[in-house]
Each structure stands twice: as C-alpha cells, then as structure tokens.
Design an enzyme around this catalytic site. Structure first.
Site, PDB file in Angstrom:
ATOM      1  N   HIS A  51      47.353 -27.805 -16.137  1.00 32.97           N
ATOM      2  CA  HIS A  51      47.333 -28.295 -17.512  1.00 32.97           C
ATOM      3  C   HIS A  51      47.223 -29.807 -17.513  1.00 32.97           C
ATOM      4  O   HIS A  51      47.795 -30.462 -16.646  1.00 32.97           O
ATOM      5  CB  HIS A  51      48.599 -27.867 -18.266  1.00 32.97           C
ATOM      6  CG  HIS A  51      48.431 -27.983 -19.732  1.00 32.97           C
ATOM      7  ND1 HIS A  51      48.667 -29.144 -20.423  1.00 32.97           N
ATOM      8  CD2 HIS A  51      48.003 -27.075 -20.632  1.00 32.97           C
ATOM      9  CE1 HIS A  51      48.383 -28.941 -21.690  1.00 32.97           C
ATOM     10  NE2 HIS A  51      47.986 -27.711 -21.863  1.00 32.97           N
ATOM     11  N   ASP A  84      47.981 -19.263 -20.808  1.00 28.82           N
ATOM     12  CA  ASP A  84      46.876 -18.299 -20.835  1.00 28.82           C
ATOM     13  C   ASP A  84      46.958 -17.269 -19.722  1.00 28.82           C
ATOM     14  O   ASP A  84      46.357 -16.203 -19.809  1.00 28.82           O
ATOM     15  CB  ASP A  84      45.531 -19.034 -20.747  1.00 28.82           C
ATOM     16  CG  ASP A  84      45.242 -19.754 -22.034  1.00 28.82           C
ATOM     17  OD1 ASP A  84      45.660 -19.239 -23.076  1.00 28.82           O
ATOM     18  OD2 ASP A  84      44.620 -20.817 -21.992  1.00 28.82           O
TER      19      ASP A  84
HETATM   20  N1  CMC Z   1      42.435 -24.477  -9.750  1.00 31.30           N
HETATM   21  C1  CMC Z   1      42.229 -25.272  -8.655  1.00 31.30           C
HETATM   22  N2  CMC Z   1      42.352 -26.607  -8.669  1.00 31.30           N
HETATM   23  C2  CMC Z   1      42.660 -27.179  -9.852  1.00 31.30           C
HETATM   24  C3  CMC Z   1      42.900 -26.436 -11.023  1.00 31.30           C
HETATM   25  C4  CMC Z   1      42.774 -25.045 -10.938  1.00 31.30           C
HETATM   26  N3  CMC Z   1      42.984 -24.273 -12.018  1.00 31.30           N
HETATM   27  N4  CMC Z   1      43.201 -27.274 -12.034  1.00 31.30           N
HETATM   28  C5  CMC Z   1      43.157 -28.514 -11.511  1.00 31.30           C
HETATM   29  N5  CMC Z   1      42.855 -28.457 -10.187  1.00 31.30           N
HETATM   30  C6  CMC Z   1      42.782 -29.608  -9.271  1.00 31.30           C
HETATM   31  C7  CMC Z   1      41.509 -30.407  -9.461  1.00 31.30           C
HETATM   32  O1  CMC Z   1      40.476 -29.982  -8.611  1.00 31.30           O
HETATM   33  C8  CMC Z   1      41.963 -31.808  -9.157  1.00 31.30           C
HETATM   34  O2  CMC Z   1      42.017 -31.977  -7.772  1.00 31.30           O
HETATM   35  P1  CMC Z   1      41.760 -33.434  -7.105  1.00 31.30           P
HETATM   36  O3  CMC Z   1      42.842 -34.332  -7.626  1.00 31.30           O
HETATM   37  O4  CMC Z   1      41.851 -33.181  -5.638  1.00 31.30           O
HETATM   38  O5  CMC Z   1      40.388 -33.857  -7.553  1.00 31.30           O
HETATM   39  C9  CMC Z   1      43.421 -31.855  -9.652  1.00 31.30           C
HETATM   40  O6  CMC Z   1      43.871 -30.482  -9.612  1.00 31.30           O
HETATM   41  C10 CMC Z   1      43.553 -32.386 -11.077  1.00 31.30           C
HETATM   42  O7  CMC Z   1      42.629 -31.684 -11.908  1.00 31.30           O
HETATM   43  P2  CMC Z   1      41.905 -32.331 -13.181  1.00 31.30           P
HETATM   44  O8  CMC Z   1      40.667 -31.547 -13.469  1.00 31.30           O
HETATM   45  O9  CMC Z   1      41.784 -33.789 -13.003  1.00 31.30           O
HETATM   46  O10 CMC Z   1      42.995 -32.050 -14.286  1.00 31.30           O
HETATM   47  P3  CMC Z   1      42.725 -32.041 -15.838  1.00 31.30           P
HETATM   48  O11 CMC Z   1      43.999 -32.502 -16.449  1.00 31.30           O
HETATM   49  O12 CMC Z   1      41.497 -32.786 -16.189  1.00 31.30           O
HETATM   50  O13 CMC Z   1      42.450 -30.492 -16.134  1.00 31.30           O
HETATM   51  C11 CMC Z   1      42.675 -28.256 -16.835  1.00 31.30           C
HETATM   52  C12 CMC Z   1      43.334 -29.649 -16.759  1.00 31.30           C
HETATM   53  C13 CMC Z   1      43.577 -27.335 -17.648  1.00 31.30           C
HETATM   54  C14 CMC Z   1      41.314 -28.373 -17.554  1.00 31.30           C
HETATM   55  C15 CMC Z   1      42.492 -27.712 -15.377  1.00 31.30           C
HETATM   56  O14 CMC Z   1      43.743 -27.590 -14.762  1.00 31.30           O
HETATM   57  C16 CMC Z   1      41.739 -26.376 -15.347  1.00 31.30           C
HETATM   58  O15 CMC Z   1      40.507 -26.383 -15.347  1.00 31.30           O
HETATM   59  N6  CMC Z   1      42.480 -25.228 -15.334  1.00 31.30           N
HETATM   60  C17 CMC Z   1      41.842 -23.928 -15.398  1.00 31.30           C
HETATM   61  C18 CMC Z   1      41.497 -23.586 -16.835  1.00 31.30           C
HETATM   62  C19 CMC Z   1      42.715 -23.253 -17.661  1.00 31.30           C
HETATM   63  O16 CMC Z   1      43.561 -22.446 -17.279  1.00 31.30           O
HETATM   64  N7  CMC Z   1      42.775 -23.841 -18.874  1.00 31.30           N
HETATM   65  C20 CMC Z   1      43.819 -23.537 -19.865  1.00 31.30           C
HETATM   66  C21 CMC Z   1      44.694 -24.702 -20.181  1.00 31.30           C
HETATM   67  S1  CMC Z   1      46.151 -24.198 -21.106  1.00 31.30           S
HETATM   68  C22 CMC Z   1      45.541 -23.658 -22.621  1.00 31.30           C
HETATM   69  C23 CMC Z   1      44.987 -24.740 -23.470  1.00 31.30           C
HETATM   70  O17 CMC Z   1      45.736 -25.679 -23.783  1.00 31.30           O
HETATM   71  O18 CMC Z   1      43.823 -24.630 -23.858  1.00 31.30           O
END
Ligand code: CMC
Length: 431
Positions: A308, A366
């Site tokens: 998240h 989710d």
């Molecule tokens: N699986 C594997 N690696 C992940 C994941 C994941 N689900 N989420 C983040 N990472 C890694 C990412 O690769 C990055 O690694 P590094 O620092 O080595 O580059 C690190 O963790 C930080 O990720 P980020 O993309 O910079 O984090 P963000 O804050 O931009 O993304 C997120 C948040 C929710 C979009 C992401 O965690 C994700 O894509 N999760 C899967 C989709 C999901 O479940 N979304 C629902 C969110 S809750 C409901 C809502 O509020 O809508």
C-alpha cells in the site's frame, strides 16, 4: 511579542526564500509552497504525489506507520464494530455522528431515491451483455446528468445535496442492474424496508421465481465491506474526482471519473486481480514460483492484494476484513476451497519472506474482500463495482468539501519538461 510563525528556508541561486510551515490537527507539518513559483521561479517535482498535500481536508486521517484510519476522528475498528454503512455515510458527509432523529431522516431521504428513472432501463440495454459491470457503471453514472437535470447546479447547496443523496441511493441499484444485465436476468427493484447492504444483496441475488431470504451474517459482512471502503483520503480515484470537480464539472460526471480511475488494478481493480491471481496459482505447491516472480523486477508481476502507498505497517481495514472473512467462510462451511487454501498459504509465506517484510508489503484490504465476495457468490467482475458503491460517499464528501471552499482553484499541475527545445518546422520533402 507575537509568536513567530515557523518557516522553512530554501536557498537557491544565491537567494534565500522563506516558506511558511502549516500545522495540521494531527500528522506531519506541511511546507506551504504556493508562492514558490512567483517568488523564486521554481516548481517542485513530485510524480505520484508521494510528498505533496494537494488540499486541506477534515474528513479522513491516515497514519500509515501506526496503521491508523480515522473517519472524522473515529477509528475504523470502532465504526466497523459498532456502526453501519448508512451511519458512516452521514458521518462522512456532515462531520458528526447523527442523533436518532437525524439518522432516521437520512435513512428516509436515501431510501426515497433508490429507484432509477425507468428510462434508464433502456439505456442499460444498449450495452453488450458481456460488458464489464465497471464499464457499464462509468457510462450509466455519467449519464445520470442527462436524467437528473434538477441537481446539476454546483453553486446551489440544495442541488449539491440532492445530487449527493441520489448517488449514494442509486449506486447499489445501478451496480446490481449491471450484474443482472450481464446474467440475462430481470432487474430487481429496490426494497426500502431493507438495510442498505441487505437491499443490495437482494437486488443482486433475488429472482422472480423464488422468495429471497436474506442471510444476516452475509448482510453484516457486506455492510462492513462498505464501511471499510467508504473513504481513504486523497487516493487516486478521490483525487480524480476532486480534479474533475475543480473545473466546475457536474457531480455525476465527477463521480463517473472516480469510477473510471478506481477500475485500475493498482487501485480498486486489485480485488478482482487478486482473486484471479489466486485462481491462476491454483495449488499451494505453485506459490514459490509466484513469490519468485513477484521479487523479479523484470517479470513485471506483483502480488495483487499486497502493499500500500500509505500503510507501511499494516492495513487496519485488512485486519477487520480478515475477521469478517473467517466469519463468512465458517457460516458457509467453506474450508477446503482451493482458492482459499492458496490465499492462506500465500499470506503465511509472504509475511515471513524477507523481500516482503523488508519492503513492508502486507496483505491489504483487497486481499480479504475478494475472498468474502467470492464466498458470497459474486463473480470477480463484481468486486470493483462493490468497491465503487462503498467509495461513493467518500468521493461525494470530498467533492462537497472542495466545492464549498471559498477560493476554489482549478487543479492544474505543472511539469518537468524533458522534450525538444524550440526548433523550426522542416518541410516534408526535406525530412
Ligand atoms: N508485489 C511485489 N513487490 C511489490 C508489491 C507487490 N504487490 N508492491 C510493491 N512492491 C515493491 C516494488 O517493486 C518496489 O520495490 P523496489 O523498492 O525494490 O523498487 C517497492 O515494493 C515499493 O513499491 P512502489 O511501487 O514504489 O510502491 P507504491 O506505493 O507506489 O505502490 C501499490 C503501492 C499498492 C500500488 C503497490 O504496492 C501494488 O502495486 N500492489 C498491488 C496492487 C494492490 O494490491 N493494490 C491495492 C491497494 S489497496 C486498495 C486501494 O486503496 O485501492
């Protein structure tokens, strides 16, 4: 001597610029950069808005480190335990918990608006039966501005109120109609003596040939899903609604834009994507393969339902949702479902794995909501529409808060331009 207001000082190009510091009621201080461009000819660069507060708001507060979510100051766990979705809607919209009389009045106002204009039934029939319900909802909610002309004047507080009530009341009806349409079954009209969640379940699962019996455990679980998703401060879809609304667009158009944004798999579409991923994994022995893929940056694969942007400890909604999932599965006697087994094992492994632990990636709301909705009998395509019904009140409350601002400005971010500098046109024969 008057207290000196705190400032941050930015030194650049031999100049020193003082930026005021604003203090919220809770949470970290905020540097006010509104004068930065005028005073220093500088912009800030913050793609994804990871360090930018785009507005003032008094609706929802999140402390991502503590795993805390407050609606108007009330902790989500207390609301999930003691309140219900309609009361939460009142709280989010008007700022305080209602008295019994206010709640009864609100309930009546909502239930008086649950039906949709009969003409809208024909509008539905223009969609293909196999349309994703989110596609239908974006279209139908956007089209509400063509059906309800008497609540489009955003400068009239009464119009804003009526439009808001209409959307909270009609979104469950519209989502259930999209579902019924996809099944080829007749639309089921709302029943106003039922609860908000109960009415929605009935509109989805009742058929004219049988009496519908509402299960109170499933009704409570649906109500909880709705409460837990009701608002989440300036997330992507809410920011979309605010940005659309800042131009003066009508409220139905703004909520349709929020629905469109919510559909993405990184946001509300994650519940569908998560369940589909669990099914694709299929059996517990294939989990390590998917964990390895999630760690491999080149695979482009992420574990859906994990991580998240704001919660870096745990998602407080996920905790409550997990309890609900256990209750529902127990009630329905679902113990050996393969998807559930994969979910449980994936959760166990990921919570111990160094990669996920060090990056603070926990199961989010989710991950569990999909499990509950599947057990209730919803197809995955209905998961995100249910999120949209629940979030409608949040979008509306944030939109109303923004429109009521005295000095509302259109949202207009700037950019760090990395394209070609000015150059002269070359005739096509000389290229
Ligand atoms: N699986 C594997 N690696 C992940 C994941 C994941 N689900 N989420 C983040 N990472 C890694 C990412 O690769 C990055 O690694 P590094 O620092 O080595 O580059 C690190 O963790 C930080 O990720 P980020 O993309 O910079 O984090 P963000 O804050 O931009 O993304 C997120 C948040 C929710 C979009 C992401 O965690 C994700 O894509 N999760 C899967 C989709 C999901 O479940 N979304 C629902 C969110 S809750 C409901 C809502 O509020 O809508």
């Amino acid at each position: 001597m008057a207290d000196k207001k705190p400032v941050a000082t930015l030194s650049y190009n031999g100049k020193s610029i003082e930026l005021p510091i604003l203090s919220p009621t809770v949470g970290p201080d905020v540097v006010d950069i509104r004068q930065l461009y005028a005073d220093a000819d500088l912009f800030t660069f913050d793609p994804g808005f990871t360090s930018t507060a785009a507005c003032e708001s008094s609706i929802t507060y999140i402390d991502g480190d503590k795993g805390e979510l407050l609606y108007r100051g009330y902790p989500i766990e207390q609301l999930a335990d003691k309140s219900n979705h309609l009361e939460v809607c009142y709280l989010l919209m008007y700022g305080e918990l209602p008295t019994p009389a206010q709640l009864a009045d609100f309930h009546q106002r909502i239930t008086r608006h649950t039906m949709v204009n009969e003409q809208m039934h024909f509008f539905f029939r223009g969609f293909r039966r196999d349309s994703h319900p989110m596609a239908t909802m974006v279209g139908v909610v956007g089209a509400m501005s063509a059906f309800y002309h008497d609540s489009l004047d955003i400068n009239d507080p009464w119009h804003r109120e009526v439009a808001s009530i209409r959307m909270i009341a009609k979104l469950p009806t519209i989502a259930a109609m999209a579902f019924k349409y996809s099944l080829g079954q007749p639309f089921v009209y709302p029943r106003n003596e039922l609860s908000y969640a109960g009415n929605f379940l009935r509109m989805c699962f009742a058929v004219p040939t049988e009496d519908f019996v509402l299960n109170p455990v499933l009704e409570k679980a649906m109500d909880r899903i709705m409460m837990l998703h009701a608002d989440h401060e300036q997330n992507a879809s809410t920011s979309t609604v605010r940005l659309a609304g800042s131009s003066g667009a009508n409220p139905f158009a703004c909520i349709a834009s929020g629905i469109a944004c919510l559909w993405g798999p990184a946001h509300g579409g994650a519940n569908q994507a998560c369940l589909e991923m669990l099914r694709e994994i299929g059996t517990v022995d294939r989990i390590p393969e998917y964990i390895a893929k999630a760690k491999d940056k080149n695979s482009g694969f992420r574990l859906m339902g994990f991580g998240h942007r704001v919660y870096k400890n745990f998602d407080p909604r996920a905790k409550v949702m997990k309890e609900s999932a256990d209750e529902v599965l127990e009630l329905l006697g679902i113990h050996n479902n393969p998807t559930l087994q994969v979910a449980k094992e994936l959760e166990r492994i990921a919570l111990q794995d160094d990669y996920f632990v060090s990056k603070k990636l926990y199961p989010n709301v989710d991950f569990y909501s999909g499990i509950i909705l599947e057990a209730m009998g919803f197809p995955t395509s209905m998961f995100t529409p249910i999120f949209a019904i629940s979030r409608t009140v949040g979008w509306i409350s944030q939109w109303k808060e923004m429109i009521a601002e005295k000095n509302l400005k259109i949202g207009r971010p700037r950019q760090l331009y990395i394209g070609e500098p000015r150059r002269d046109y070359v005739d096509v024969t000389r290229r």
